[in-house]
Design a protein around this motif. Structure first.
Motif, PDB file in Angstrom:
ATOM      1  N   LEU A   1       1.184   9.514   5.138  1.00  0.00           N
ATOM      2  CA  LEU A   1       1.826   8.437   4.375  1.00  0.00           C
ATOM      3  C   LEU A   1       1.307   7.049   4.729  1.00  0.00           C
ATOM      4  CD1 LEU A   1       4.105   8.325   2.250  1.00  0.00           C
ATOM      5  CD2 LEU A   1       5.663   7.761   4.110  1.00  0.00           C
ATOM      6  N   PHE A   2       1.064   6.818   6.017  1.00  0.00           N
ATOM      7  CA  PHE A   2       0.678   5.483   6.459  1.00  0.00           C
ATOM      8  C   PHE A   2      -0.835   5.332   6.417  1.00  0.00           C
ATOM      9  CE2 PHE A   2       4.733   5.092   9.263  1.00  0.00           C
ATOM     10  CZ  PHE A   2       5.491   4.956   8.113  1.00  0.00           C
ATOM     11  N   ARG A   3      -1.358   5.095   5.241  1.00  0.00           N
ATOM     12  CA  ARG A   3      -2.791   4.846   5.119  1.00  0.00           C
ATOM     13  C   ARG A   3      -3.056   3.965   3.905  1.00  0.00           C
ATOM     14  NH1 ARG A   3      -5.044  10.080   2.216  1.00  0.00           N
ATOM     15  NH2 ARG A   3      -3.140  10.710   1.195  1.00  0.00           N
ATOM     16  N   ASP A   4      -4.225   3.327   3.935  1.00  0.00           N
ATOM     17  CA  ASP A   4      -4.567   2.390   2.859  1.00  0.00           C
ATOM     18  C   ASP A   4      -4.869   3.157   1.572  1.00  0.00           C
ATOM     19  OD1 ASP A   4      -5.671   1.706   5.587  1.00  0.00           O
ATOM     20  OD2 ASP A   4      -5.535  -0.268   4.687  1.00  0.00           O
TER      21      ASP A   4
ATOM     22  N   ARG B   1       8.283  16.971  16.195  1.00  0.00           N
ATOM     23  CA  ARG B   1       7.373  15.870  16.495  1.00  0.00           C
ATOM     24  C   ARG B   1       6.003  16.064  15.820  1.00  0.00           C
ATOM     25  NH1 ARG B   1       5.671  13.851  22.505  1.00  0.00           N
ATOM     26  NH2 ARG B   1       3.895  12.604  21.827  1.00  0.00           N
TER      27      ARG B   1
ATOM     28  N   LYS C   1       0.901   3.447  12.497  1.00  0.00           N
ATOM     29  CA  LYS C   1       0.888   4.861  12.886  1.00  0.00           C
ATOM     30  C   LYS C   1       1.170   5.003  14.374  1.00  0.00           C
ATOM     31  CE  LYS C   1      -2.700   6.416   9.874  1.00  0.00           C
ATOM     32  NZ  LYS C   1      -4.029   6.956   9.789  1.00  0.00           N
TER      33      LYS C   1
ATOM     34  N   LYS D   1       4.477   6.911  15.908  1.00  0.00           N
ATOM     35  CA  LYS D   1       4.361   8.128  16.714  1.00  0.00           C
ATOM     36  C   LYS D   1       4.957   7.929  18.101  1.00  0.00           C
ATOM     37  CE  LYS D   1       0.370   9.924  14.253  1.00  0.00           C
ATOM     38  NZ  LYS D   1      -1.062  10.216  14.269  1.00  0.00           N
TER      39      LYS D   1
ATOM     40  N   VAL E   1      11.496  15.727   6.743  1.00  0.00           N
ATOM     41  CA  VAL E   1      10.642  16.403   7.701  1.00  0.00           C
ATOM     42  C   VAL E   1      11.517  17.414   8.431  1.00  0.00           C
ATOM     43  CG1 VAL E   1       9.176  16.126   9.724  1.00  0.00           C
ATOM     44  CG2 VAL E   1       9.231  14.335   8.001  1.00  0.00           C
TER      45      VAL E   1
ATOM     46  N   SER F   1       5.331  17.886  13.149  1.00  0.00           N
ATOM     47  CA  SER F   1       5.483  17.739  11.696  1.00  0.00           C
ATOM     48  C   SER F   1       5.585  16.265  11.320  1.00  0.00           C
ATOM     49  CB  SER F   1       6.745  18.448  11.212  1.00  0.00           C
ATOM     50  OG  SER F   1       6.756  19.761  11.635  1.00  0.00           O
ATOM     51  N   MET F   2       6.325  15.540  12.153  1.00  0.00           N
ATOM     52  CA  MET F   2       6.518  14.104  11.899  1.00  0.00           C
ATOM     53  C   MET F   2       5.186  13.362  11.987  1.00  0.00           C
ATOM     54  SD  MET F   2       9.138  12.331  11.233  1.00  0.00           S
ATOM     55  CE  MET F   2       8.594  10.845  10.466  1.00  0.00           C
ATOM     56  N   GLU F   3       4.391  13.712  12.964  1.00  0.00           N
ATOM     57  CA  GLU F   3       3.094  13.031  13.134  1.00  0.00           C
ATOM     58  C   GLU F   3       2.190  13.300  11.935  1.00  0.00           C
ATOM     59  OE1 GLU F   3       2.866  12.598  17.960  1.00  0.00           O
ATOM     60  OE2 GLU F   3       1.607  14.108  16.999  1.00  0.00           O
TER      61      GLU F   3
ATOM     62  N   GLN G   1       0.788  -1.237   0.000  1.00  0.00           N
ATOM     63  CA  GLN G   1       0.000   0.000   0.000  1.00  0.00           C
ATOM     64  C   GLN G   1       0.826   1.296   0.000  1.00  0.00           C
ATOM     65  OE1 GLN G   1      -3.479   0.100  -0.104  1.00  0.00           O
ATOM     66  NE2 GLN G   1      -3.257  -2.070  -0.510  1.00  0.00           N
TER      67      GLN G   1
ATOM     68  N   PHE H   1      -2.490  -0.243   9.317  1.00  0.00           N
ATOM     69  CA  PHE H   1      -1.909   1.101   9.332  1.00  0.00           C
ATOM     70  C   PHE H   1      -2.164   1.826  10.653  1.00  0.00           C
ATOM     71  CE2 PHE H   1      -1.346   0.537   4.770  1.00  0.00           C
ATOM     72  CZ  PHE H   1      -0.061   1.037   4.645  1.00  0.00           C
TER      73      PHE H   1
ATOM     74  N   THR I   1       3.227  13.874   8.884  1.00  0.00           N
ATOM     75  CA  THR I   1       3.754  13.068   7.772  1.00  0.00           C
ATOM     76  C   THR I   1       3.328  11.615   7.921  1.00  0.00           C
ATOM     77  OG1 THR I   1       5.672  14.513   7.749  1.00  0.00           O
ATOM     78  CG2 THR I   1       5.871  12.472   6.528  1.00  0.00           C
ATOM     79  N   ILE I   2       3.389  11.102   9.143  1.00  0.00           N
ATOM     80  CA  ILE I   2       2.991   9.710   9.397  1.00  0.00           C
ATOM     81  C   ILE I   2       1.523   9.507   9.007  1.00  0.00           C
ATOM     82  CG2 ILE I   2       2.508   8.070  11.277  1.00  0.00           C
ATOM     83  CD1 ILE I   2       5.140   9.092  12.595  1.00  0.00           C
ATOM     84  N   ASP I   3       0.667  10.443   9.394  1.00  0.00           N
ATOM     85  CA  ASP I   3      -0.762  10.334   9.070  1.00  0.00           C
ATOM     86  C   ASP I   3      -1.001  10.358   7.560  1.00  0.00           C
ATOM     87  OD1 ASP I   3      -1.769  10.062  11.617  1.00  0.00           O
ATOM     88  OD2 ASP I   3      -1.838  12.226  11.976  1.00  0.00           O
TER      89      ASP I   3
END
Lengths: 191, 164
Positions: free
Chosen positions: B161-164, B151, A181, A185, A67, B153-155, A35, A177, B157-159
């Motif tokens: 990128l990491f998704r279906d 932190r 996530k 985090k 980032v 900004s990183m969160e 994915q 995911f 980016t994680i939200d």
């Protein structure tokens, strides 16, 4: 221990998927690999037996891009789940910044889940880290099967430390995911 | 503070020392490629021919095989194996441990004598051990290096990128 390489402005974190045999660790990585956009992932590397059981580890590097000027990389690993490979699990766990513990929700697998979690606690402690403070996210996998144990029962035996916990069906991607996530985090918060 | 709550912050001047040390090792041995890894498998620095494919996977596998050899050492009641040699038809790998934290790897071919690699790698590990000691002692905090908003900004980016 995460590495912040100021010279080349890179951050590296290691996340390990741990759990008993056949609980779905590799399925998690396979789904993530299927994915995540091409530019954000490397090849999924698997050292497995002929019957597709993990022999050493699976490895999936994820590149989150820049980032705030730092390239950030998460390296995801799985351990081999079979009981006989404990020493291999210790080797893979070396230097991990966070762990996803994948528990099998099948009624007759609870004992194996408990044993695997106890082993994880022992191995983290052996790395001179406090297990109670180590970044861990719990995933209850295979929630789609008919004889799945009720979540409160699994919580009672597997989650006395009240980690974040997610229900999942790793083969179809449910909860995969959310788990990733959460652990990402958590690891970032402890950098 | 607990070890898992701290990151290893490698400042630019130490990265320069590491690069210098790896370059010297490659030059002096006539080797092809040198890599410095953390024991977790992450590549800290590399030097040598530019055609290496997939250094990231190489790092993970070398660290994995080294960690696995440490477990073999324990079963044999050895304290640890400080060095590993892997011989191929074209290229060989020599792997040495630095203070239980870093792993130095040099890749070399038939033109280089293994004795020379051993001696010079030992010298390089000593040098890198003092770099590691300085890195461990340095007192810069995460916020000083990354900024306090990292932190958040990183969160985000994680939200994203990491998704279906």
């Amino acid at each position: 221990m995460a590495i912040i390489n100021v010279g080349v402005r890179e951050i590296h974190c290691k996340i390990v998927y741990y759990g008993p045999g056949m609980c779905g660790k590799t399925s998690n990585l396979q789904y993530i690999h299927s994915q995540v956009p091409r530019e954000a992932k490397g090849d999924l590397l698997s050292i497995a037996t002929e019957t597709e059981r993990t022999l050493f580890f699976d490895f999936l590097p994820l590149d989150l891009g820049k980032v705030r000027g730092f390239s950030t990389r998460f390296h995801l690993y799985t351990v081999p789940g079979q009981v006989l490979y404990e020493r291999t699990r210790v080797a893979v766990l070396n230097g991990a910044d966070g762990v996803v513990f994948v528990a099998d929700s099948q009624r007759d697998k609870l004992q194996e889940d408990i044993k695997s979690l106890q082993e994880l606690a022992r191995n983290i402690t052996r790395q001179n880290k406090k297990f109670s403070e180590f970044p861990i996210v719990l995933q209850y996998n295979k929630r789609d099967i008919p004889n799945a144990l009720p979540v409160p029962v699994m919580d009672k035996y597997l989650n006395p430390l009240h980690w974040q916990r997610y229900d999942a069906v790793a083969t179809t991607g449910v909860g995969v995911f959310d788990t990733l996530k959460a652990i990402s985090k958590l690891v970032i918060s402890k950098l | 503070m607990d070890p898992q709550l701290t990151s290893l912050i490698v400042p630019p001047e130490e990265v320069a020392h590491i690069d210098e040390c790896l370059a010297r090792l490659v030059d002096d041995t006539g080797g092809n490629y040198a890599l410095l890894l953390d024991k977790s498998g992450q590549v800290i620095a590399s030097n040598g021919d530019g055609n290496r494919q997939d250094t990231t996977a190489l790092g993970a596998l070398i660290a994995g095989s080294f960690a696995s050899s440490q477990q073999i050492a324990k079963l044999l009641r050895e304290k640890d194996f400080r060095m590993l040699l892997q011989q191929g038809v074209r290229e060989n790998l020599f792997i040495a441990l630095i203070e239980d934290q870093w792993i130095l790897t040099i890749i070399f071919n038939k033109g280089t004598h293994i004795g020379l690699v051993k001696v010079l790698t030992k010298k390089a590990t000593e040098e890198l051990a003092s770099v590691l000691e300085r890195v461990r002692k340095q007192r810069q905090t995460r916020d000083e290096v990354l900024g306090s908003n990292f932190r958040t900004s990183m969160e985000d980016t994680i939200d994203l990128l990491f998704r279906d």
